[in-house]
Write a protein that holds these residues in place. Structure first.
Motif, PDB file in Angstrom:
ATOM      1  N   VAL A 293       5.603  -8.450  -0.312  1.00 29.03           N
ATOM      2  CA  VAL A 293       4.610  -7.387  -0.488  1.00 29.03           C
ATOM      3  C   VAL A 293       3.860  -7.199   0.834  1.00 29.03           C
ATOM      4  O   VAL A 293       3.325  -8.162   1.394  1.00 29.03           O
TER       5      VAL A 293
ATOM      6  N   ASP B 204       0.806  -5.620   3.269  1.00 24.91           N
ATOM      7  CA  ASP B 204      -0.649  -5.462   3.118  1.00 24.91           C
ATOM      8  C   ASP B 204      -1.009  -3.983   3.179  1.00 24.91           C
ATOM      9  O   ASP B 204      -1.674  -3.508   4.114  1.00 24.91           O
TER      10      ASP B 204
ATOM     11  N   ILE C 119       1.922  -2.227  -2.266  1.00 28.71           N
ATOM     12  CA  ILE C 119       1.567  -3.162  -3.345  1.00 28.71           C
ATOM     13  C   ILE C 119       1.990  -2.571  -4.688  1.00 28.71           C
ATOM     14  O   ILE C 119       2.650  -3.240  -5.495  1.00 28.71           O
TER      15      ILE C 119
ATOM     16  N   TRP D 213       3.379 -12.922  -1.811  1.00 27.36           N
ATOM     17  CA  TRP D 213       2.102 -12.207  -1.659  1.00 27.36           C
ATOM     18  C   TRP D 213       1.288 -12.694  -0.465  1.00 27.36           C
ATOM     19  O   TRP D 213       0.108 -12.356  -0.327  1.00 27.36           O
TER      20      TRP D 213
ATOM     21  N   ILE E 229      -1.026 -10.305   1.902  1.00 25.86           N
ATOM     22  CA  ILE E 229      -2.220  -9.586   1.447  1.00 25.86           C
ATOM     23  C   ILE E 229      -3.481 -10.264   1.960  1.00 25.86           C
ATOM     24  O   ILE E 229      -3.687 -11.474   1.775  1.00 25.86           O
TER      25      ILE E 229
ATOM     26  N   VAL F  90      -6.253 -11.191  -2.852  1.00 28.72           N
ATOM     27  CA  VAL F  90      -4.959 -11.054  -3.512  1.00 28.72           C
ATOM     28  C   VAL F  90      -5.041 -11.206  -5.025  1.00 28.72           C
ATOM     29  O   VAL F  90      -4.197 -10.682  -5.761  1.00 28.72           O
TER      30      VAL F  90
ATOM     31  N   PHE G 174      -4.709  -8.184  -7.626  1.00 30.20           N
ATOM     32  CA  PHE G 174      -3.373  -7.595  -7.663  1.00 30.20           C
ATOM     33  C   PHE G 174      -2.411  -8.461  -8.470  1.00 30.20           C
ATOM     34  O   PHE G 174      -1.518  -7.944  -9.149  1.00 30.20           O
TER      35      PHE G 174
END
Length: 937
Positions: free
Chosen positions: A350, A352, A357, A378, A381, A398, A401
């Motif tokens: 993922v 940033d 996202i 992740w 992020i 993070v 999300f």
């Protein structure tokens, strides 16, 4: 002294006169006491209970005596009335109630059987599929059960099964409910003897045949009917939209003749139930596939792009239907269907960026819809309170999300067949890592909890070194140290230490410094408390990766065995299947020729998946078609050890893990290279470790050099690898990655072997999955005990009492107890040693569960430190003993001395008995065979 004059006559319900039998009354009274006091049928009554029985019996005899009439006799009902009154007169009210229930059940069975009873004609009717009703015929029940028990009459009590079924019959019962009652009656007795598993599976096959073939054929007509109906199955499936129209292009007659319906007899009941519930295609609730149609459909679906379709389909069918190799669940679900999403795992990174996202969240939904398991990285992020340049605000980090990811996984399940499942990974230096550890807790702000999503720590080697050194560890926000995400090994260490110096000089303001040992302790604490996050290691996963020239491994997958590069434009995909190692033990040895043949075909099947596959996203198609990774694994390792007479906790088992994995690796790498000669190497092959002449065994030295810490693993092998090296040098590789050991929980169940590389959980336990709860007993153990004359009802009771473990059963020889250790009796060092020897030969990873019967901080620390020290790339679940143990409600526990806790909890005045353990031995991080757990499906 009790006696009944010879001339006493009893008048039966059908008008017959028979001699009075006092022993029948004694048996009925004794059984009522046993039922009330929870005493096994085979167990003797203690002196007090025996005296009560004798007293009641004497009173009954005294009361019956004056009623006897030489001509008419005394009626059965009158005698039973007297028994009830005498029980109540002596204060045995609850026993009297049991006796009344006993009378009612037997009256019902007599009515169902249609036995001639004066003034009581049978009234039970059966409701047919069209709604019409016909009289119930108990003879058909007996005939069906007797046929299912054929060959096992010495073990299987058909009369008892008939009685059990008749107790379930009611007026208006349907045919399907009768079939289910028969299956349940046999299934509940599987714990007694594996013969009952044979009976249950035969009954289950009859149900499947009735649905798929329209009738239940006998052995002589099965082959003919099976062949004849195959074309109708294909046509009906295509017409209903359940099968791909391309299947019609095969030579159906040739494939029909190649199938072996007698192989259905290989299935255990639990395997048949699993495929019936979840794998066999159905139309309007009716299964249209037999088990062999199922295997052939998968074989055809995987052979669609082959030039010699029929020959390859038959070749694939042979290794599937003989249980030598099984494709992973998505392939079994979807091969040969209009949406052939056959891949098992999808891994994504993922970015940033808000748009990316939510694109990943959307991709997760699309991938999950078609039964894909998900792994998300992740780490990119930015952390909580980091600056957002566009809005000049502060980030929430993070965690919010991840809550969205969790809820999306719940909302979009895997095609309605199992829960959606995703695992989110975070590197240990991320500033939000401490809150990440809390995600699975049941306390705290629920808006910052993810109860349905898996989590895993992605740990660099430098952190493990800091833990050992009792040094500090610095946490950063990724937007300020963005290159750390793509670095590993010495490059990571150098850059990370540079960033630490920058914090000292004030150049980086958003950071936090913590003792590494404290963070490690928190990781292990949360792992014990919640089962998450799992412990996985970044550096060995990357340093040993064959694809280090074109990217970075940022995470593993849902089950921690897949280790592939990911980026914004590549969602890594892996296609899985597993060799049944137990099927390759022949005459007490590993049959290498048979294993080579199986592995060669299996690698071809896995490679075919890539070209046949339906890709839900372009990033997945791009990655899979460019790199062509597959993951060949194994299952039945514990069964293979049993066949070899080895204990899991032994040097011989470690050596076998080493040698068997080397053999699989040797044949798999050679097969991929031979496919490259036939079809061409994968696109990104140039510059790979394969291209540089480095095989998995060679990369262990690279890891040791990068760590500057010894990896104490025996590097020796049994094979001459020069032919494999020569073939790769000449032709390249068809697949960037070839080997990965997945959990195999459901496919192991289908073919009836132990899961993956797992030790035996227990030798008697209740297995729960989406098909229900099933009592399982170890067939290898039962076979060994039978051979030694030790298997009987008393042994079953002892096995139940000791929760499926042998160590406290003194009459089992010590050698046998050592060979049949269970998962919580095998020290973790043996599991890790076996895994480390396998890891030498594997280009990806292993789903390695670890077991602790009495977890402690020290034991967990030592266990995971050992896993890292020996070079493992990942670990999976931490298993601890669950709160619920083996059902003991049928035991006479007084035979075993000290009463277990469930018996002590029994109230003398209550009608409720607590039949299971109510207090856990240890907090259950993940109870085995959790039906909502992806690994257990």
């Amino acid at each position: 002294m009790l006696c009944a004059p010879h001339e006493w006559i009893v008048r039966k319900r059908d008008g017959r006169h028979v001699p009075f039998e006092l022993d029948r009354i004694r048996g009925a009274i004794a059984n009522a006491f046993r039922a009330e006091l929870n005493i096994a049928a085979s167990a003797p009554l203690d002196d007090d209970v025996a005296a009560d029985v004798a007293g009641v019996l004497q009173s009954v005899s005294d009361d019956v005596s004056p009623l006897v009439n030489q001509g008419e006799g005394v009626s059965v009902e009158r005698i039973q009335d007297i028994v009830e009154m005498e029980l109540m007169a002596r204060g045995h009210y609850r026993v009297a109630r049991r006796y009344i229930i006993y009378r009612a059940e037997h009256a019902k069975m007599r009515a169902i059987r249609g036995e001639a009873i004066i003034q009581a004609p049978p009234t039970v009717q059966v409701t047919l599929a069209d709604g019409s009703r016909v009289p119930f015929d108990a003879r058909r029940i007996r005939k069906r059960l007797a046929e299912a028990a054929a060959g096992w009459e010495a073990v299987v009590d058909v009369d008892e099964l008939v009685d059990e079924v008749l107790r379930s019959v009611f007026d208006g019962i349907s045919i399907n409910e009768i079939y289910r009652a028969q299956i349940l009656a046999a299934r509940s007795r599987i714990e007694r003897d594996p013969a009952y598993d044979v009976v249950t599976s035969r009954l289950m096959r009859n149900v499947i045949y009735q649905e798929a073939l329209g009738e239940t054929p006998d052995a002589r007509s099965l082959d003919r009917l099976h062949q004849h109906q195959f074309e109708h199955y294909i046509i009906d499936g295509i017409r209903a939209g359940r099968l791909s129209a391309e299947l019609r292009e095969f030579d159906i007659e040739k494939l029909a003749a190649a199938m072996k319906p007698e192989r259905d007899a290989q299935f255990h009941y639990l395997g048949l139930q699993a495929i019936y519930d979840r794998y066999l295609l159905h139309v309007n609730g009716r299964r249209i596939e037999t088990p062999q149609y199922f295997w052939m459909r998968v074989a055809m679906g995987v052979a669609l792009r082959e030039a010699a379709r029929e020959e390859r389909a038959i070749e694939f069918y042979e290794i599937l239907s003989t249980f030598r190799f099984t494709s992973a669940t998505p392939t079994l679900f979807n091969a040969g269907t209009p949406h052939p999403q056959l891949s098992s795992c999808y891994l994504s990174t993922v970015s940033d960026d808000l748009g990316h996202i939510f694109k990943v969240v959307s991709d997760n939904a699309l991938l999950s819809k078609w039964a894909g398991g998900l792994g998300n990285d992740w780490t990119n992020i930015r952390a909580t309170n980091s600056h957002i340049r566009g809005t000049n605000g502060r980030s929430q980090g993070v965690i919010p999300f991840l809550k969205v990811v969790n809820d999306a996984a719940v909302a979009v399940n895997q095609g309605g067949k199992r829960k959606g499942a995703v695992c989110s990974y975070l590197e240990t230096w991320h500033l939000d890592v401490e809150e990440f550890l809390e995600l699975r807790k049941n306390t705290g702000d629920d808006r910052r909890r993810t109860h349905d999503m898996h989590t895993a720590n992605w740990i660099p080697d430098l952190f493990m070194k800091r833990v050992r050194q009792k040094a500090d560890w610095t946490l950063f926000s990724p937007n300020e140290v963005s290159d750390l995400h793509d670095l590993y090994g010495r490059e990571f260490e150098a850059r990370y230490e540079q960033y630490e110096r920058m914090t000292d000089e004030g150049e980086i303001e958003l950071f936090r410094r913590v003792p590494a040992a404290d963070l490690w302790r928190k990781m292990l604490t949360r792992l014990f408390e919640t089962g998450h996050p799992w412990i996985t290691f970044k550096d060995p996963s990357n340093i040993r990766s064959p694809q280090d020239h074109v990217g970075v491994v940022h995470s593993s997958n849902l089950c921690t065995e897949i280790l592939l590069n990911t980026s914004a434009d590549e969602t890594a995909v892996c296609n899985l299947g597993s060799v049944n190692l137990a099927a390759h033990i022949v005459d007490g040895a590993l049959d290498l020729a048979k294993l080579e043949a199986t592995v060669t075909v299996a690698v071809r099947m896995l490679d075919n998946v890539i070209d046949v596959n339906f890709y839900p996203t372009p990033e997945a198609a791009n990655s899979n078609q460019r790199h062509r990774p597959v993951g060949l694994g194994l299952m039945g390792f514990q069964d293979a050890l049993y066949a070899l007479g080895l204990s899991y906790a032994s040097d011989d088992a470690v050596a076998f893990a080493d040698r068997s994995m080397e053999a699989i690796s040797y044949y798999a790498l050679l097969a991929s290279s031979q496919l490259a000669a036939e079809r061409g190497a994968y696109q990104s092959y140039p510059g790979s470790k394969w291209d540089r002449g480095l095989l998995p065994i060679d990369t262990l030295q690279l890891l040791e050099e990068a760590r500057d810490v010894p990896i104490p693993i025996d590097r020796a092998g049994w094979f001459d690898w020069s032919p494999v090296r020569a073939s790769i040098a000449a032709h390249g590789m068809r697949n960037s990655n070839v080997l990965a050991i997945a959990p195999t929980a459901t496919i192991s169940t289908i073919i009836g072997v132990s899961q993956s590389i797992e030790p035996a959980y227990k030798h008697l336990y209740a297995k729960s999955n989406l098909s229900g709860e099933f009592t399982q007993v170890s067939e290898p153990l039962v076979a060994e005990l039978k051979r030694r004359g030790l298997w009987d009802g008393a042994m079953l009771d002892e096995l139940k009492y000791h929760d499926g473990q042998l160590q406290n059963i003194g009459r089992i020889p010590l050698e046998l107890r050592q060979r049949f250790l269970t998962a919580f009796e095998v020290a973790p060092k043996w599991l890790i040693a076996c895994a480390a020897r396998r890891q030498k030969w594997i280009d990806q990873g292993q789903s390695l569960n670890l077991y602790l019967s009495e977890p402690s901080g020290r034991k967990m620390h030592d266990m995971y430190q050992l896993a890292w020290e020996l070079g493992l790339k990942t670990t999976y679940y931490l298993r601890t003993l669950a709160a619920t143990q083996v059902e003991k409600s049928t035991l006479d526990v007084n035979r075993f001395g000290v009463q277990p806790k469930w018996m002590k909890n029994r109230s003398a005045s209550s009608d409720v008995e607590i039949h299971r353990e109510s207090e856990p031995v240890a907090t259950a991080a993940c109870s085995l065979d959790d039906p909502t757990c992806e690994a257990c499906q």
